[in-house]
Design an enzyme around this catalytic site. Sequence first.
Site, mmCIF file in Angstrom:
data_model
loop_
_atom_site.group_PDB
_atom_site.id
_atom_site.type_symbol
_atom_site.label_atom_id
_atom_site.label_comp_id
_atom_site.label_asym_id
_atom_site.label_seq_id
_atom_site.Cartn_x
_atom_site.Cartn_y
_atom_site.Cartn_z
ATOM 1 N N ASP A 285 35.000 -1.981 -2.227
ATOM 2 C CA ASP A 285 34.109 -1.238 -1.335
ATOM 3 C C ASP A 285 33.305 -0.309 -2.233
ATOM 4 O OD1 ASP A 285 32.871 0.536 0.357
ATOM 5 O OD2 ASP A 285 34.669 1.041 1.502
ATOM 6 N N VAL A 286 32.006 -0.526 -2.315
ATOM 7 C CA VAL A 286 31.188 0.235 -3.268
ATOM 8 C C VAL A 286 31.054 1.712 -2.899
ATOM 9 C CG1 VAL A 286 29.867 -1.693 -4.215
ATOM 10 C CG2 VAL A 286 29.065 -0.562 -2.122
ATOM 11 N N ASN B 232 23.450 -3.436 -5.448
ATOM 12 C CA ASN B 232 22.642 -4.043 -4.389
ATOM 13 C C ASN B 232 23.281 -4.005 -2.998
ATOM 14 O OD1 ASN B 232 20.743 -6.256 -3.319
ATOM 15 N ND2 ASN B 232 22.753 -7.244 -3.204
ATOM 16 N N TYR C 112 18.391 4.868 7.241
ATOM 17 C CA TYR C 112 18.186 3.818 6.240
ATOM 18 C C TYR C 112 17.064 4.213 5.263
ATOM 19 C CZ TYR C 112 17.440 -0.919 4.379
ATOM 20 O OH TYR C 112 17.305 -2.011 3.551
ATOM 21 N N LYS D 108 17.389 4.942 1.161
ATOM 22 C CA LYS D 108 16.651 4.174 0.148
ATOM 23 C C LYS D 108 15.717 5.080 -0.671
ATOM 24 C CE LYS D 108 18.539 0.213 1.042
ATOM 25 N NZ LYS D 108 19.454 -0.392 0.055
HETATM 26 P P1 NAD Z 1 23.199 -9.065 3.354
HETATM 27 O O1 NAD Z 1 23.796 -8.434 4.563
HETATM 28 O O2 NAD Z 1 22.781 -10.491 3.405
HETATM 29 O O3 NAD Z 1 24.196 -8.883 2.112
HETATM 30 C C1 NAD Z 1 24.812 -7.642 1.859
HETATM 31 C C2 NAD Z 1 26.172 -7.884 1.213
HETATM 32 O O4 NAD Z 1 26.733 -6.597 0.892
HETATM 33 C C3 NAD Z 1 27.177 -8.588 2.139
HETATM 34 O O5 NAD Z 1 27.792 -9.667 1.462
HETATM 35 C C4 NAD Z 1 28.177 -7.497 2.486
HETATM 36 O O6 NAD Z 1 29.513 -7.988 2.684
HETATM 37 C C5 NAD Z 1 28.104 -6.602 1.243
HETATM 38 N N1 NAD Z 1 28.545 -5.241 1.507
HETATM 39 C C6 NAD Z 1 28.205 -4.449 2.562
HETATM 40 N N2 NAD Z 1 28.834 -3.274 2.481
HETATM 41 C C7 NAD Z 1 29.575 -3.306 1.340
HETATM 42 C C8 NAD Z 1 30.454 -2.380 0.709
HETATM 43 N N3 NAD Z 1 30.697 -1.179 1.256
HETATM 44 N N4 NAD Z 1 31.054 -2.741 -0.446
HETATM 45 C C9 NAD Z 1 30.826 -3.959 -0.990
HETATM 46 N N5 NAD Z 1 30.011 -4.881 -0.436
HETATM 47 C C10 NAD Z 1 29.406 -4.561 0.718
HETATM 48 O O7 NAD Z 1 21.972 -8.126 2.960
HETATM 49 P P2 NAD Z 1 20.667 -8.343 2.033
HETATM 50 O O8 NAD Z 1 19.507 -8.487 2.937
HETATM 51 O O9 NAD Z 1 20.915 -9.351 0.979
HETATM 52 O O10 NAD Z 1 20.561 -6.873 1.430
HETATM 53 C C11 NAD Z 1 20.931 -6.559 0.096
HETATM 54 C C12 NAD Z 1 20.293 -5.233 -0.245
HETATM 55 O O11 NAD Z 1 18.876 -5.343 -0.132
HETATM 56 C C13 NAD Z 1 20.702 -4.075 0.672
HETATM 57 O O12 NAD Z 1 20.851 -2.903 -0.106
HETATM 58 C C14 NAD Z 1 19.510 -3.943 1.603
HETATM 59 O O13 NAD Z 1 19.388 -2.644 2.131
HETATM 60 C C15 NAD Z 1 18.378 -4.283 0.659
HETATM 61 N N6 NAD Z 1 17.126 -4.717 1.279
HETATM 62 C C16 NAD Z 1 17.114 -5.772 2.139
HETATM 63 C C17 NAD Z 1 15.917 -6.154 2.710
HETATM 64 C C18 NAD Z 1 15.841 -7.293 3.691
HETATM 65 O O14 NAD Z 1 14.812 -7.416 4.360
HETATM 66 N N7 NAD Z 1 16.850 -8.161 3.783
HETATM 67 C C19 NAD Z 1 14.725 -5.482 2.380
HETATM 68 C C20 NAD Z 1 14.765 -4.409 1.482
HETATM 69 C C21 NAD Z 1 15.989 -4.039 0.931
#
Ligand code: NAD
Length: 249
Positions: free
Chosen positions: A58-59, A85, A153, A157
């Site tokens: 858990d990060v 990430n 959120y 960020k």
């Molecule tokens: P996703 O939900 O597909 O993947 C996120 C992963 O993080 C999951 O596998 C989840 O189990 C893991 N996770 C969540 N909480 C955790 C914790 N406490 N400890 C360890 N692992 C944990 O999401 P994504 O879209 O791939 O997002 C990845 C990053 O990109 C995030 O930081 C998100 O805010 C950012 N982001 C996403 C988007 C988008 O449109 N998808 C846009 C900008 C930024």
Amino acid sequence: MQRLQDRVAVITGAGSGIGLATAQRFAQEGAKIVAVDLDEAAGSKVADEVGGLFVRADVANEDDVVRMYQTAFDTYGSVDVAFNNAGISPPEDDSILETGIEAWRRVQEVNLTSVYLCCKHVLPYMRRQGKGSIINTASFVAVLGSATSQISYTASKGGVLAMSRELGVQFAREGIRVNALCPGPVDTPLLRELFAKDPERAQRRLVHVPIGRFARAEEIAAAVAFLASDDSSFITASEFLVDGGISGA
Ligand code: NAD
């Protein structure tokens, strides 16, 4: 191209979306992968696929973060790339008038405190090595704000972006680069979950993307691979926008 040959890369949130695509891309470029996720099934699946190591962590938990870098170092002998990430989407109604303090705190813990912990505990390895690349996932909303009311959120960020800038400047002379990755909307489970709660939101978002579609996770992974590699050797402390033109419009 093997730009990351034998580099050791720790990727958080590697079980899904951007993290998953980046693990696959890094492996293609020759890196040794340490896949970190809360979700054991998803994380170990990607680790198996890329011939890497899975660490369940858990990060937002400091002991877990210390353990994940220690495991990476004990197994592979260095930590060259940290892709911080993992993150969660905003709570259901994340307008400032509606978001409760508990929901706010949870988002800060997972999206912002986690990045502080990951940077804090990976930097000693990189300082000893005299090199390293840290990429922290922020978002385009950190730069532009959001029209779709997601205050906890967006604030989390914004913190990731500011912290990355400061660390990038502070450690530049030590050969350690720190950049904030700022993706636009990416078609991943996180975004799909958000849009399932509020379908109109998808349309509102899409209108603002000049390219006219959401990114594929692989397109973000290509940018992360660039930031991890020596091809970006003069880029640090940046807000690295990969947003389909949103910030230019
Ligand atoms: P996703 O939900 O597909 O993947 C996120 C992963 O993080 C999951 O596998 C989840 O189990 C893991 N996770 C969540 N909480 C955790 C914790 N406490 N400890 C360890 N692992 C944990 O999401 P994504 O879209 O791939 O997002 C990845 C990053 O990109 C995030 O930081 C998100 O805010 C950012 N982001 C996403 C988007 C988008 O449109 N998808 C846009 C900008 C930024």
